[in-house]
Design a protein around this motif. Structure first.
Motif, PDB file in Angstrom:
ATOM      1  N   LYS A 221       0.785  -1.230   0.000  1.00  0.00           N
ATOM      2  CA  LYS A 221       0.000   0.000   0.000  1.00  0.00           C
ATOM      3  C   LYS A 221       0.819   1.282   0.000  1.00  0.00           C
ATOM      4  O   LYS A 221       0.269   2.367  -0.194  1.00  0.00           O
ATOM      5  N   THR A 222       2.106   1.180   0.233  1.00  0.00           N
ATOM      6  CA  THR A 222       2.928   2.378   0.423  1.00  0.00           C
ATOM      7  C   THR A 222       4.179   2.327  -0.443  1.00  0.00           C
ATOM      8  O   THR A 222       4.769   1.268  -0.651  1.00  0.00           O
ATOM      9  N   VAL A 223       4.561   3.499  -0.933  1.00  0.00           N
ATOM     10  CA  VAL A 223       5.772   3.652  -1.734  1.00  0.00           C
ATOM     11  C   VAL A 223       6.767   4.495  -0.950  1.00  0.00           C
ATOM     12  O   VAL A 223       6.396   5.516  -0.352  1.00  0.00           O
ATOM     13  N   GLU A 224       8.038   4.075  -0.944  1.00  0.00           N
ATOM     14  CA  GLU A 224       9.095   4.847  -0.275  1.00  0.00           C
ATOM     15  C   GLU A 224       9.946   5.539  -1.316  1.00  0.00           C
ATOM     16  O   GLU A 224      10.419   4.928  -2.268  1.00  0.00           O
ATOM     17  N   LEU A 225      10.142   6.837  -1.121  1.00  0.00           N
ATOM     18  CA  LEU A 225      10.913   7.674  -2.041  1.00  0.00           C
ATOM     19  C   LEU A 225      12.337   7.842  -1.530  1.00  0.00           C
ATOM     20  O   LEU A 225      12.565   8.023  -0.331  1.00  0.00           O
ATOM     21  N   PHE A 226      13.303   7.811  -2.450  1.00  0.00           N
ATOM     22  CA  PHE A 226      14.701   8.102  -2.141  1.00  0.00           C
ATOM     23  C   PHE A 226      15.137   9.272  -3.018  1.00  0.00           C
ATOM     24  O   PHE A 226      15.090   9.204  -4.238  1.00  0.00           O
ATOM     25  N   GLY A 227      15.570  10.340  -2.391  1.00  0.00           N
ATOM     26  CA  GLY A 227      15.948  11.537  -3.127  1.00  0.00           C
ATOM     27  C   GLY A 227      15.231  12.741  -2.531  1.00  0.00           C
ATOM     28  O   GLY A 227      14.771  12.693  -1.397  1.00  0.00           O
ATOM     29  N   VAL A 228      15.091  13.809  -3.276  1.00  0.00           N
ATOM     30  CA  VAL A 228      15.501  14.024  -4.652  1.00  0.00           C
ATOM     31  C   VAL A 228      17.012  14.304  -4.683  1.00  0.00           C
ATOM     32  O   VAL A 228      17.537  14.987  -3.815  1.00  0.00           O
ATOM     33  N   TYR A 229      17.699  13.782  -5.731  1.00  0.00           N
ATOM     34  CA  TYR A 229      19.139  13.982  -5.851  1.00  0.00           C
ATOM     35  C   TYR A 229      19.421  14.979  -6.968  1.00  0.00           C
ATOM     36  O   TYR A 229      18.995  14.809  -8.107  1.00  0.00           O
ATOM     37  N   LEU A 230      20.134  16.046  -6.623  1.00  0.00           N
ATOM     38  CA  LEU A 230      20.632  16.999  -7.612  1.00  0.00           C
ATOM     39  C   LEU A 230      22.148  16.976  -7.567  1.00  0.00           C
ATOM     40  O   LEU A 230      22.747  17.016  -6.498  1.00  0.00           O
ATOM     41  N   LEU A 231      22.758  16.907  -8.721  1.00  0.00           N
ATOM     42  CA  LEU A 231      24.203  16.739  -8.777  1.00  0.00           C
ATOM     43  C   LEU A 231      24.921  18.079  -8.894  1.00  0.00           C
ATOM     44  O   LEU A 231      25.332  18.664  -7.909  1.00  0.00           O
ATOM     45  N   HIS A 232      24.999  18.657 -10.077  1.00  0.00           N
ATOM     46  CA  HIS A 232      25.727  19.916 -10.234  1.00  0.00           C
ATOM     47  C   HIS A 232      24.803  21.117 -10.342  1.00  0.00           C
ATOM     48  O   HIS A 232      25.241  22.219 -10.633  1.00  0.00           O
ATOM     49  N   HIS A 233      23.510  20.906 -10.117  1.00  0.00           N
ATOM     50  CA  HIS A 233      22.557  22.018 -10.217  1.00  0.00           C
ATOM     51  C   HIS A 233      21.709  22.071  -8.953  1.00  0.00           C
ATOM     52  O   HIS A 233      20.500  22.165  -9.004  1.00  0.00           O
ATOM     53  N   ARG A 234      22.332  22.026  -7.809  1.00  0.00           N
ATOM     54  CA  ARG A 234      21.580  22.009  -6.558  1.00  0.00           C
ATOM     55  C   ARG A 234      20.845  23.319  -6.316  1.00  0.00           C
ATOM     56  O   ARG A 234      19.960  23.397  -5.484  1.00  0.00           O
ATOM     57  N   SER A 255      -1.969   1.460  -7.034  1.00  0.00           N
ATOM     58  CA  SER A 255      -2.847   1.266  -5.878  1.00  0.00           C
ATOM     59  C   SER A 255      -2.261   1.835  -4.591  1.00  0.00           C
ATOM     60  O   SER A 255      -2.818   1.616  -3.514  1.00  0.00           O
ATOM     61  N   ALA A 256      -1.173   2.573  -4.686  1.00  0.00           N
ATOM     62  CA  ALA A 256      -0.510   3.106  -3.490  1.00  0.00           C
ATOM     63  C   ALA A 256      -1.423   4.082  -2.751  1.00  0.00           C
ATOM     64  O   ALA A 256      -2.088   4.923  -3.361  1.00  0.00           O
ATOM     65  N   LEU A 257      -1.433   3.970  -1.421  1.00  0.00           N
ATOM     66  CA  LEU A 257      -2.203   4.878  -0.578  1.00  0.00           C
ATOM     67  C   LEU A 257      -1.360   6.026  -0.043  1.00  0.00           C
ATOM     68  O   LEU A 257      -1.891   7.080   0.287  1.00  0.00           O
ATOM     69  N   LEU A 286       9.145  12.723   5.626  1.00  0.00           N
ATOM     70  CA  LEU A 286       8.051  13.379   4.903  1.00  0.00           C
ATOM     71  C   LEU A 286       7.088  12.329   4.357  1.00  0.00           C
ATOM     72  O   LEU A 286       7.439  11.158   4.206  1.00  0.00           O
ATOM     73  N   PHE A 287       5.840  12.759   4.075  1.00  0.00           N
ATOM     74  CA  PHE A 287       4.888  11.836   3.468  1.00  0.00           C
ATOM     75  C   PHE A 287       3.814  12.606   2.715  1.00  0.00           C
ATOM     76  O   PHE A 287       3.687  13.827   2.834  1.00  0.00           O
ATOM     77  N   ARG A 288       3.065  11.851   1.932  1.00  0.00           N
ATOM     78  CA  ARG A 288       1.912  12.413   1.241  1.00  0.00           C
ATOM     79  C   ARG A 288       0.879  11.308   1.064  1.00  0.00           C
ATOM     80  O   ARG A 288       1.190  10.221   0.562  1.00  0.00           O
ATOM     81  N   LEU A 289      -0.346  11.564   1.511  1.00  0.00           N
ATOM     82  CA  LEU A 289      -1.430  10.623   1.279  1.00  0.00           C
ATOM     83  C   LEU A 289      -1.949  10.831  -0.133  1.00  0.00           C
ATOM     84  O   LEU A 289      -2.187  11.956  -0.563  1.00  0.00           O
ATOM     85  N   LEU A 290      -2.132   9.746  -0.854  1.00  0.00           N
ATOM     86  CA  LEU A 290      -2.532   9.819  -2.249  1.00  0.00           C
ATOM     87  C   LEU A 290      -4.033   9.674  -2.430  1.00  0.00           C
ATOM     88  O   LEU A 290      -4.562   9.945  -3.508  1.00  0.00           O
ATOM     89  N   TYR A 291      -4.718   9.222  -1.363  1.00  0.00           N
ATOM     90  CA  TYR A 291      -6.173   9.113  -1.380  1.00  0.00           C
ATOM     91  C   TYR A 291      -6.709   9.616  -0.048  1.00  0.00           C
ATOM     92  O   TYR A 291      -5.994   9.664   0.952  1.00  0.00           O
TER      93      TYR A 291
END
Length: 424
Positions: A221-234, A255-257, A286-291
């Motif tokens: 039911k849940t997705v885990e995010l890694f990032g956001v990664y910026l390299l030379h344009h931070r 179907s992620a919640l 951090l989090f965000r509910l999608l429904y």
């Protein structure tokens, strides 16, 4: 998936071994790892035969996961002594009962990961997982990347750019901000190919890599995010915003919640995600509910209820908190914990697999081992969707664990993450 069903008789142990070895090799595991998985299967099958399950059948399945092979053994019992699967297990060779457990101890050490579930019929299912072998990033592979131009586009990463992003992130970010798989570019590439992970990249007009992000599922039911990664344009938030917007649009079609980010980078733009941790808890999650939240039932030990109520009110998550108490029912003597160790971060995460009356002793033994290994960050994750896991709460609190955050929908229900606090 390949499957085999054999009687729990010693005469059929070679059949189980041949099946595990041949199936693992056929699904892509190298010879050495396949042999290890074969021997682990032998030990489990032999143990089941020794404890007198004659007349019952053992179901064995071999599943290819793209970057791992899983042997799934359905045990024809609802209860079984499995304490040998604890990382801290020590057996007395003069004790006949402990000698029976020796095979399980060997099997647990031969695999990379394992977990225990139950079938619909209530039978125990043992999952033995062996990952493919991948080379780790070497320091001389981490080269600086030139960046030119101001234009960019966001796209799904191909294998070459997946590996490019992994090497770049390992060079530019601390290990707390990326998953361990990033240190093995071939592994993360295979994970994406198997659908276990997704990677987006921001690419400049000359094809140069400007940034990216990755995400993977936690449960169903849940997705885990890694990032956001910026390299030379931070300094360019528009790149981060476009990456995150594309990610959210992609996840919204599933179907992620919920979307979670437990160790966000400073590049995550404002307005997309909300704080999951309290203001005084670091690092921020951090989090965000999608429904829209419709509510759920969670199970808690009474000593954890105040924390849950406070956090659920702060996060505006409707939950029916049901308390779990000990009313004198019979309990198994030995608990089982799984352990995930990340030596680059000097961190360990414990997760309950089976309850027992020795919860406190078992936790304490693991903490002693981590102290000897000089691991600095120790976590315990409890799933509020399983009432039996509440038995670990008093022991965790007594040993210095403190509840830090709730991960919505990250397990059967929500997960509570405890952190060991020195001197608590």
């Amino acid at each position: 998936m390949l499957s085999l069903r054999i009687p729990a008789e010693a005469a059929f142990i070679p059949t189980a071994m041949t099946f595990a070895d041949t199936a693992a090799r056929g699904l892509g595991l190298d010879d050495r790892s396949a042999r290890t998985l074969m021997l682990a299967t032998e030990e489990v099958a032999a143990y089941l035969c020794r404890i007198g399950l004659h007349g019952h059948a053992i179901a064995i399945e071999c599943i290819g996961g793209g970057y791992f092979i899983e042997i799934r053994i359905t045990l024809p019992v609802s209860h079984l002594q499995l304490r040998a699967f604890n990382l801290t297990a020590r057996l007395d060779l003069n004790d006949e009962t402990d000698l029976d457990q020796m095979g399980l101890l060997l099997a647990s050490r031969m695999t990379d990961r394992f977990h225990i579930t139950r079938s619909e019929a209530g039978h125990l299912i043992l999952h033995l997982i062996k990952e493919y072998s991948y080379p780790e990033i070497a320091d001389d592979q981490l080269e600086e990347i030139p960046a030119t131009g101001d234009q960019f586009r966001v796209e799904v990463a191909d294998p070459a750019r997946i590996k490019w992003l992994a090497r770049s992130v390992v060079r530019h970010y601390p290990s707390t901000h990326y998953p361990p798989s990033f240190r093995y570019p071939g592994k993360i590439t295979d994970m994406v190919a198997a659908g276990a992970c997704q990677v987006l990249v921001a690419v400049g007009p000359g094809g140069e890599l400007l940034g990216g992000l990755a995400w993977q599922w936690i449960g169903d039911k849940t997705v885990e995010l890694f990032g956001v990664y910026l390299l030379h344009h931070r300094h360019r938030p528009e790149i981060a915003g476009e990456l995150l917007e594309t990610c959210l649009n992609s996840i919204a079609r599933t179907s992620a919640l919920a979307l979670l980010c437990r160790n966000p980078t400073e590049a995550v733009p404002d307005g997309y995600l909300e704080a999951l941790t309290a203001p005084d808890v670091q690092p921020t999650a951090l989090f965000r509910l999608l429904y829209e939240e419709t509510g759920a039932v969670v199970w808690s030990h009474p000593e954890l209820v105040d924390f849950l109520r406070k956090e659920y009110r702060r996060l505006f998550l409707p939950r029916d908190i049901q308390t779990v108490t000990d009313d004198g029912e019979t309990r198994e003597p030995h608990s089982v914990l799984s352990c995930e160790i990340d030596r680059h971060r000097r961190a360990a995460t414990l997760r309950p697999l089976l309850p027992g009356t020795d919860c406190r002793d078992n936790l304490a033994e693991h903490l002693s081992l981590f102290a000897r290994e000089q691991l600095q960050s120790i976590y315990l994750e409890l799933d509020l969707g399983h009432a039996w896991q509440a038995v670990f709460v008093p022991a965790a609190l007594q040993l210095g664990f403190v509840p830090r955050l709730i991960l919505p929908h990250a397990g059967q229900a929500d997960l509570v993450v405890f952190e060991l606090v020195a001197g608590a």
